[in-house]
Design a protein around this motif. Structure first.
Motif, mmCIF file in Angstrom:
data_model
loop_
_atom_site.group_PDB
_atom_site.id
_atom_site.type_symbol
_atom_site.label_atom_id
_atom_site.label_comp_id
_atom_site.label_asym_id
_atom_site.label_seq_id
_atom_site.Cartn_x
_atom_site.Cartn_y
_atom_site.Cartn_z
ATOM 1 N N VAL A 13 3.529 15.731 -7.433
ATOM 2 C CA VAL A 13 2.210 15.996 -6.842
ATOM 3 C C VAL A 13 1.920 14.993 -5.730
ATOM 4 O O VAL A 13 1.349 15.342 -4.697
ATOM 5 C CB VAL A 13 1.129 15.950 -7.936
ATOM 6 C CG1 VAL A 13 -0.255 16.063 -7.331
ATOM 7 C CG2 VAL A 13 1.340 17.064 -8.916
ATOM 8 N N GLN A 14 2.358 13.747 -5.936
ATOM 9 C CA GLN A 14 2.146 12.735 -4.893
ATOM 10 C C GLN A 14 2.827 13.165 -3.590
ATOM 11 O O GLN A 14 2.236 13.098 -2.518
ATOM 12 C CB GLN A 14 2.719 11.402 -5.374
ATOM 13 C CG GLN A 14 2.550 10.258 -4.386
ATOM 14 C CD GLN A 14 1.108 9.808 -4.288
ATOM 15 O OE1 GLN A 14 0.531 9.305 -5.243
ATOM 16 N NE2 GLN A 14 0.514 10.011 -3.134
ATOM 17 N N VAL A 54 2.004 5.074 -2.750
ATOM 18 C CA VAL A 54 1.951 6.491 -2.412
ATOM 19 C C VAL A 54 3.321 7.062 -2.063
ATOM 20 O O VAL A 54 3.451 8.231 -1.770
ATOM 21 C CB VAL A 54 0.975 6.755 -1.241
ATOM 22 C CG1 VAL A 54 -0.434 6.388 -1.659
ATOM 23 C CG2 VAL A 54 1.388 6.024 0.007
ATOM 24 N N LEU A 100 3.617 16.216 -2.725
ATOM 25 C CA LEU A 100 2.949 17.413 -2.209
ATOM 26 C C LEU A 100 1.650 17.037 -1.501
ATOM 27 O O LEU A 100 1.362 17.513 -0.392
ATOM 28 C CB LEU A 100 2.688 18.378 -3.363
ATOM 29 C CG LEU A 100 1.985 19.681 -3.044
ATOM 30 C CD1 LEU A 100 2.767 20.449 -1.992
ATOM 31 C CD2 LEU A 100 1.864 20.534 -4.288
ATOM 32 N N ILE A 101 0.883 16.149 -2.139
ATOM 33 C CA ILE A 101 -0.395 15.734 -1.553
ATOM 34 C C ILE A 101 -0.148 15.017 -0.222
ATOM 35 O O ILE A 101 -0.867 15.238 0.764
ATOM 36 C CB ILE A 101 -1.134 14.805 -2.547
ATOM 37 C CG1 ILE A 101 -1.649 15.594 -3.746
ATOM 38 C CG2 ILE A 101 -2.267 14.056 -1.867
ATOM 39 C CD1 ILE A 101 -2.935 16.330 -3.530
ATOM 40 N N ALA A 102 0.914 14.205 -0.189
ATOM 41 C CA ALA A 102 1.230 13.500 1.061
ATOM 42 C C ALA A 102 1.510 14.490 2.171
ATOM 43 O O ALA A 102 1.031 14.328 3.299
ATOM 44 C CB ALA A 102 2.431 12.588 0.841
ATOM 45 N N ARG A 108 3.574 13.629 -11.694
ATOM 46 C CA ARG A 108 2.829 12.765 -10.782
ATOM 47 C C ARG A 108 3.626 12.531 -9.499
ATOM 48 O O ARG A 108 3.097 12.606 -8.392
ATOM 49 C CB ARG A 108 2.505 11.424 -11.434
ATOM 50 C CG ARG A 108 1.368 10.690 -10.757
ATOM 51 C CD ARG A 108 1.519 9.202 -10.839
ATOM 52 N NE ARG A 108 2.473 8.694 -9.868
ATOM 53 C CZ ARG A 108 2.155 8.350 -8.626
ATOM 54 N NH1 ARG A 108 0.922 8.453 -8.201
ATOM 55 N NH2 ARG A 108 3.086 7.924 -7.787
ATOM 56 N N LYS A 144 0.839 -1.210 0.000
ATOM 57 C CA LYS A 144 0.000 0.000 0.000
ATOM 58 C C LYS A 144 0.865 1.248 0.000
ATOM 59 O O LYS A 144 0.611 2.198 -0.738
ATOM 60 C CB LYS A 144 -0.867 0.014 1.269
ATOM 61 C CG LYS A 144 -2.194 -0.707 1.102
ATOM 62 C CD LYS A 144 -2.944 -0.647 2.410
ATOM 63 C CE LYS A 144 -4.107 -1.586 2.427
ATOM 64 N NZ LYS A 144 -4.693 -1.685 3.767
ATOM 65 N N GLN A 145 1.906 1.220 0.843
ATOM 66 C CA GLN A 145 2.769 2.390 0.963
ATOM 67 C C GLN A 145 3.498 2.662 -0.341
ATOM 68 O O GLN A 145 3.763 3.800 -0.693
ATOM 69 C CB GLN A 145 3.785 2.186 2.095
ATOM 70 C CG GLN A 145 3.181 2.324 3.475
ATOM 71 C CD GLN A 145 2.701 3.739 3.745
ATOM 72 O OE1 GLN A 145 3.371 4.694 3.416
ATOM 73 N NE2 GLN A 145 1.520 3.866 4.326
#
Lengths: 309, 354
Positions: free
Chosen positions: A61-62, A17, A64-66, A58, A13-14
């Motif tokens: 952004v990943q 992301v 940044l979103i994290a 991507r 899962k990790q």
């Protein structure tokens, strides 16, 4: 109990992301900005530009979103709001930073006396009408005395005493007074902000213009009451001073010599620290005949000119 | 020069107040100006940029004779008139085809400028994909090490950040993050790898042509974001091209005057609330002074004055007290006869005997 399966599942899962790069990405959450300082891979860039751009974007952004999702949140009617930290990147402002307003006379007084600022509501409760009315302005409560149908008249009043008119005059006088105070406050604010600089500037300009004619102002027509220009007053040290004083002055010159040319800043600091020593800069200039401390430190070369002194 | 307007009614007064400098500024309003000849491409690009910048965008629909690098006076006039902090000037000439100039203002004067040439572009309409809601804040993504090392690209990053996202906000609704604007560069040429440290910020037009040609291309892309459940708290991100996409090349530029830049980078003093802001709970007995230092008040309880250390004297030593205690009783009668000091006699006698 075997947890390896659970761990493996968590890892998987990790993985989706997590972004791994040679140089970790710089995230400025305050401006919602991420900067990827890794070098652009020329191979993938040449191969398929759009694919390359979207994959680097991507990853960025990943990250940044994290970082945005890990910020503390507060609830709001629309949903949770992420509290952003102040930005780390400095962007130039569009307008200069506003200066704080100088306090009004009342504010100065209130501060000195420790009076707390109490906010006066614009509306007051009218017991008779049983409703909120304006404190001033349209149908204001401060006009009650002027519009009431019956007014008490003092026993010693004049024959033509008009209580409504008296109340109105009093109110108008208060307005005028307030306006006057407001103007005085504005004038004070204006004066405190720039007047001293301005006066000095004007004086200096005037002094320059007065000596800027062909005759250096000698044959100019004088105005009545115009004061003669004051020059710079020159001060000289006494020719005879005590031995210890002379020694300390010379030592001060020596100590300055090794330090190289003076900058504006060091000059200022030296003046503020040891103002009473003597004008070292001037002394160096005199001794080195205007060549500066560096020339003096080199020495020797000035020998030939010694006789001129 | 604009005349100084004194407000005559409340509405114009409010309008003037809204223009005054604020501690935390509004986003810069960008004016899109067409030069003497903008051309189809540049006009369309400006339209697309405006769609991204809306609602803080003003469009000048007429052509204007404006050359920002030669005479900035009309820009300054428009900035004052429209209360704008940024300009995008589109101009096509034979020498510099399809040019876009980003101009940043400070105090209604030009701070710095950067000209880019549009080489390739694709409109928003060409991508048949969902678009972001106008007015939503974009995420920004910059990719290349030159954004940290090369003065031209540092400036470009700063200008683009100001253009797309220059507003300081303290909170954001995470579900409202819809699109990202990604700015990437082409591969860093070998000439820049070694010499970036020695490369100076050459001012304006003096930059030699081969220097500009060696600078990598700038690719601006915008994507919509899809957040997919990943099982963890952080969602997985997928991007869909949204448009517009631009391929740009750097051209002329001017750097900011250092004194003006210094003025523009001034920060307000740290606000009281920010320093006090603990982890969401109210903190008592703490305040922040003008310097931004946190000062606390602590309660130390009531002081026991019995234990207070006063001046040390030989006669007040506790050791001697006990020794004297028995002697006092013997002397007591003798002194009692002199005066009536029955109650506090003990202490005074001690002093005398010492």
């Amino acid at each position: 109990m075997d947890v390896s399966d659970i761990l493996a599942a968590h890892e998987a899962k990790q993985k989706a992301v997590l972004v791994e790069k040679d140089i970790p990405l710089e995230v400025d959450s305050g401006f919602l900005t991420v900067t990827d300082l890794n070098t652009i891979d020329a191979e993938s860039y040449e191969a398929d530009l759009e694919e390359h751009l979207i994959s680097t974007a991507r990853d960025g952004v990943q990250t940044l979103i994290a970082s945005l999702f890990s910020l503390p949140t507060t609830s709001s009617p629309d949903g949770p709001l992420a509290q952003l930290p102040p930005p780390t990147t400095q962007l130039p402002r569009a307008k200069p930073l506003p200066k704080p307003k100088p306090p009004t006379k009342w504010e100065q007084f209130a501060k000195a006396k420790g009076i707390q600022n109490k906010r006066r509501d614009k509306k007051v409760w009218d017991e008779e009408k049983q409703e909120w009315v304006n404190r001033w302005g349209w149908k204001g409560a401060n006009k009650d005395k002027e519009v009431q149908w019956l007014t008490e008249v003092p026993a010693n009043a004049d024959v033509d005493y008009d209580p409504a008119k008296a109340a109105r005059d009093e109110r108008k006088a208060r307005v005028v007074k307030n306006e006057k105070q407001h103007r005085a406050n504005l004038a004070r604010a204006e004066a405190s902000s720039s007047s001293s600089d301005r006066k000095r500037d004007i004086d200096r300009t005037l002094a320059v213009t007065r000596t800027s004619t062909a005759s250096l102002g000698k044959f100019d027509r004088k105005l009545e009451g115009e004061k003669p220009l004051k020059g710079v007053k020159r001060k000289f040290e006494p020719t005879e001073i005590s031995a210890s004083q002379e020694k300390s002055q010379n030592l001060a010159i020596l100590s300055k010599l090794g330090k190289g040319p003076m900058t504006k800043k060091s000059e200022k600091s030296s003046q503020s620290s040891g103002g009473e020593v003597l004008n070292v800069r001037k002394a160096i200039r005199t001794v080195s005949k205007g060549k500066g401390s560096a020339a003096l430190a080199r020495g020797g070369s000035t020998k030939g000119k010694k006789g001129k002194r | 020069m604009l005349r100084i307007v004194k407000p005559k009614n409340a509405r114009s007064k409010r309008a003037l107040q809204a223009r005054e400098a604020k501690e935390v500024e509004d986003p810069r309003v960008a004016i899109f100006v067409r030069g003497t000849h903008a051309g189809e491409k540049v006009t369309a690009v400006m339209k697309e940029l405006m769609a991204l910048k809306r609602p803080n965008a003003v469009s000048f629909s007429k052509k204007n004779l404006v050359r920002p690098f030669e005479d900035a006076s009309s820009l300054e006039f428009w900035a004052k008139k429209n209360d704008a902090g940024m300009f995008v000037v589109g101009q096509t000439t034979k020498k510099r085809p399809d040019g876009l100039t980003f101009v940043r203002m400070f105090d209604y004067r030009v701070l710095d400028m950067c000209e880019v040439g549009v080489e390739g572009w694709k409109s928003m309409a060409d991508f048949k994909t969902p678009k972001a809601t106008p007015g939503h804040k974009p995420l920004l993504h910059f990719a290349s090490e030159l954004f940290d090392t090369h003065p031209r690209f540092i400036q470009l990053k700063s200008i683009l950040m100001d253009f797309f996202n220059g507003e300081v906000i303290d909170a954001i609704h995470l579900a409202g993050l819809e699109h990202v604007i990604s700015v990437s560069l082409g591969p860093t040429p070998a000439s820049l790898n070694a010499t970036t440290s020695t490369l100076q910020a050459s001012s304006s037009t003096a930059a030699p042509a081969e220097d500009l040609a060696s600078l990598p291309a700038v690719h601006i892309r915008s994507y919509t974001i899809r957040l997919l459940a990943s099982g963890a708290r952080v969602p997985r991100v997928e991007l869909t091209p949204m448009g517009p996409s631009l391929d740009l090349r750097l051209r002329r530029h001017t750097t900011a005057d250092p004194e003006m830049m210094k003025q523009a980078l001034r920060r307000p003093k740290l606000r009281k609330q920010e320093v006090e802001k603990g982890l969401g709970k109210k903190r008592k007995n703490m305040e922040v002074d003008e310097m931004g230092d946190l000062r606390g008040r602590i309660h130390v309880g009531k002081q026991d004055l019995g234990k207070l250390q006063t001046r040390k004297m030989k006669g007040l030593k506790p050791g001697r007290d006990e020794e004297m205690a028995d002697e006092d009783e013997e002397d007591g009668d003798a002194f009692g006869a002199e005066g009536d000091e029955e109650e506090d006699g003990g202490r005074r006698k001690k002093r005398r005997t010492a």
